[in-house]
Design a protein around this motif. Sequence first.
Motif, mmCIF file in Angstrom:
data_model
loop_
_atom_site.group_PDB
_atom_site.id
_atom_site.type_symbol
_atom_site.label_atom_id
_atom_site.label_comp_id
_atom_site.label_asym_id
_atom_site.label_seq_id
_atom_site.Cartn_x
_atom_site.Cartn_y
_atom_site.Cartn_z
ATOM 1 N N ASN A 1 0.779 -1.114 0.190
ATOM 2 C CA ASN A 1 -0.172 0.042 -0.073
ATOM 3 C C ASN A 1 0.853 1.309 0.039
ATOM 4 O OD1 ASN A 1 -2.545 -1.258 -0.269
ATOM 5 N ND2 ASN A 1 -3.235 -0.011 1.664
ATOM 6 N N PHE A 2 2.076 1.126 0.612
ATOM 7 C CA PHE A 2 2.711 2.396 0.741
ATOM 8 C C PHE A 2 3.462 2.514 -0.670
ATOM 9 C CE2 PHE A 2 7.121 4.262 1.224
ATOM 10 C CZ PHE A 2 7.156 5.198 1.654
ATOM 11 N N ILE A 3 3.891 1.508 -1.118
ATOM 12 C CA ILE A 3 4.664 1.525 -2.710
ATOM 13 C C ILE A 3 3.730 2.178 -3.572
ATOM 14 C CG2 ILE A 3 5.919 0.037 -4.330
ATOM 15 C CD1 ILE A 3 6.999 -1.659 -2.072
ATOM 16 N N VAL A 4 2.439 1.504 -3.684
ATOM 17 C CA VAL A 4 1.536 1.818 -4.742
ATOM 18 C C VAL A 4 0.969 3.222 -4.360
ATOM 19 C CG1 VAL A 4 -0.433 0.913 -3.728
ATOM 20 C CG2 VAL A 4 -0.469 0.843 -6.081
ATOM 21 N N GLY A 5 0.798 3.614 -3.190
ATOM 22 C CA GLY A 5 0.485 5.037 -3.097
ATOM 23 C C GLY A 5 1.469 5.873 -3.427
ATOM 24 N N CYS A 6 2.781 5.637 -3.298
ATOM 25 C CA CYS A 6 3.645 6.620 -3.965
ATOM 26 C C CYS A 6 3.821 6.727 -5.395
ATOM 27 C CB CYS A 6 4.899 6.218 -3.346
ATOM 28 S SG CYS A 6 5.335 6.580 -1.522
ATOM 29 N N VAL A 7 3.432 5.633 -6.082
ATOM 30 C CA VAL A 7 3.568 5.454 -7.561
ATOM 31 C C VAL A 7 2.304 5.907 -8.287
ATOM 32 C CG1 VAL A 7 3.630 3.950 -9.472
ATOM 33 C CG2 VAL A 7 5.076 3.292 -7.619
ATOM 34 N N THR A 8 1.031 5.646 -7.843
ATOM 35 C CA THR A 8 -0.060 6.228 -8.345
ATOM 36 C C THR A 8 -0.212 7.616 -8.226
ATOM 37 O OG1 THR A 8 -1.311 5.510 -6.500
ATOM 38 C CG2 THR A 8 -1.081 3.970 -8.263
ATOM 39 N N GLU A 9 -0.104 8.022 -6.759
ATOM 40 C CA GLU A 9 -0.089 9.502 -6.457
ATOM 41 C C GLU A 9 0.995 10.201 -6.975
ATOM 42 O OE1 GLU A 9 -1.388 10.665 -2.634
ATOM 43 O OE2 GLU A 9 -2.864 8.949 -2.433
ATOM 44 N N GLY A 10 2.003 9.688 -7.126
ATOM 45 C CA GLY A 10 3.328 10.403 -7.773
ATOM 46 C C GLY A 10 2.773 10.828 -9.348
ATOM 47 N N THR A 11 2.055 10.113 -9.674
ATOM 48 C CA THR A 11 1.943 10.668 -11.143
ATOM 49 C C THR A 11 1.030 11.859 -11.486
ATOM 50 O OG1 THR A 11 -0.354 9.265 -11.193
ATOM 51 C CG2 THR A 11 1.830 8.262 -11.919
ATOM 52 N N ASP A 12 0.377 12.183 -10.366
ATOM 53 C CA ASP A 12 -0.573 13.468 -10.115
ATOM 54 C C ASP A 12 -0.038 14.485 -9.078
ATOM 55 O OD1 ASP A 12 -2.576 12.414 -11.795
ATOM 56 O OD2 ASP A 12 -3.340 11.201 -10.251
ATOM 57 N N VAL A 13 1.019 14.024 -8.987
ATOM 58 C CA VAL A 13 1.528 15.131 -7.711
ATOM 59 C C VAL A 13 1.706 16.454 -8.154
ATOM 60 C CG1 VAL A 13 4.221 14.612 -8.116
ATOM 61 C CG2 VAL A 13 3.343 15.337 -6.019
#
Length: 302
Positions: free
Chosen positions: A98-110
């Motif tokens: 959950n931590f990894i996928v949160g950083c990746v997916t929300e990172g695309t919209d940061v």
Amino acid sequence: MQPTETVDRPPAPVESNSRTFQRAFGDVREAWQHRELWGHLGWQDIKQRYRRSVIGPLWITISMGTTALALGLLYSALFGQEINTFLPYVTAGFVIWNFIVGCVTEGTDVFIANEGLIKHLPAPITVHVLRLVWRQVLFFVHNLVVYLIVLAIFFPDLTEPYHMAGETQGHPGVSWAILLAIPAFALVAVNAVWVALLFGIISTRFRDIPPVVHSFINLVFFMTPIVWHTGVLEKVGAGGDWRMLIAELNPLYHFLEIVRAPLLGHEQSWHHWVVVGAFTVVGWTVALVALRNYRARVSYWV
């Protein structure tokens, strides 16, 4: 004698030094110096999300607990695993995932999500990335409560040497080596910064990247040993070597394992640290190149 005629010449163009590694490193350094800013903003993000909720951020823990319990019970029955060792395995893996996928997916919209702040707040763009990663760290801490509860329930089974069904080698059990999870998670968080920074810059320029990543990440979840473990690959029949190769070629498997192994008392394989270290160096190099070339354009792209 006639006076000499002066000719007005345009001033020599001044070379821009915005596209330098010095500016790129400076952006990261200044963002770290603004840690009170992104630390406060990250905490406010969580408070704002659960502003009118009765139990507030505890919903994060409840959601994680129910999901881990459901997946653990289902896949332990499917793969014939002992629930007392498999449920902690699924819980720890899901918390880290959950931590990894949160950083990746929300990172695309940061940067897209922070358009207003980028255009009106004179701050380094890395501030928004650190805010995102800090917010995910807070989510991780909330979810870690579920792992601690599961660990307390199955503590006698996890502190003794054990092995999971399908594995040829056993595990020594939970010991003081569990402290290795702290530097391991810190290394994962350092990688999360460059991932969000790089994906954020690319996605700001090409808006098709976020939906592609969101769709692809669901496939990666089932390809990563989270609700199954690598011993199952050898159990299903011949050809275990090439199946193990598929697992080893998945970089998220190595990021997951350096944190999960000490949490569960598994035998620590140092080749995972080597792979993660290599990704750290290469990833930060690529991210700094992107930051050097395009940091000034992000405010125009958003």
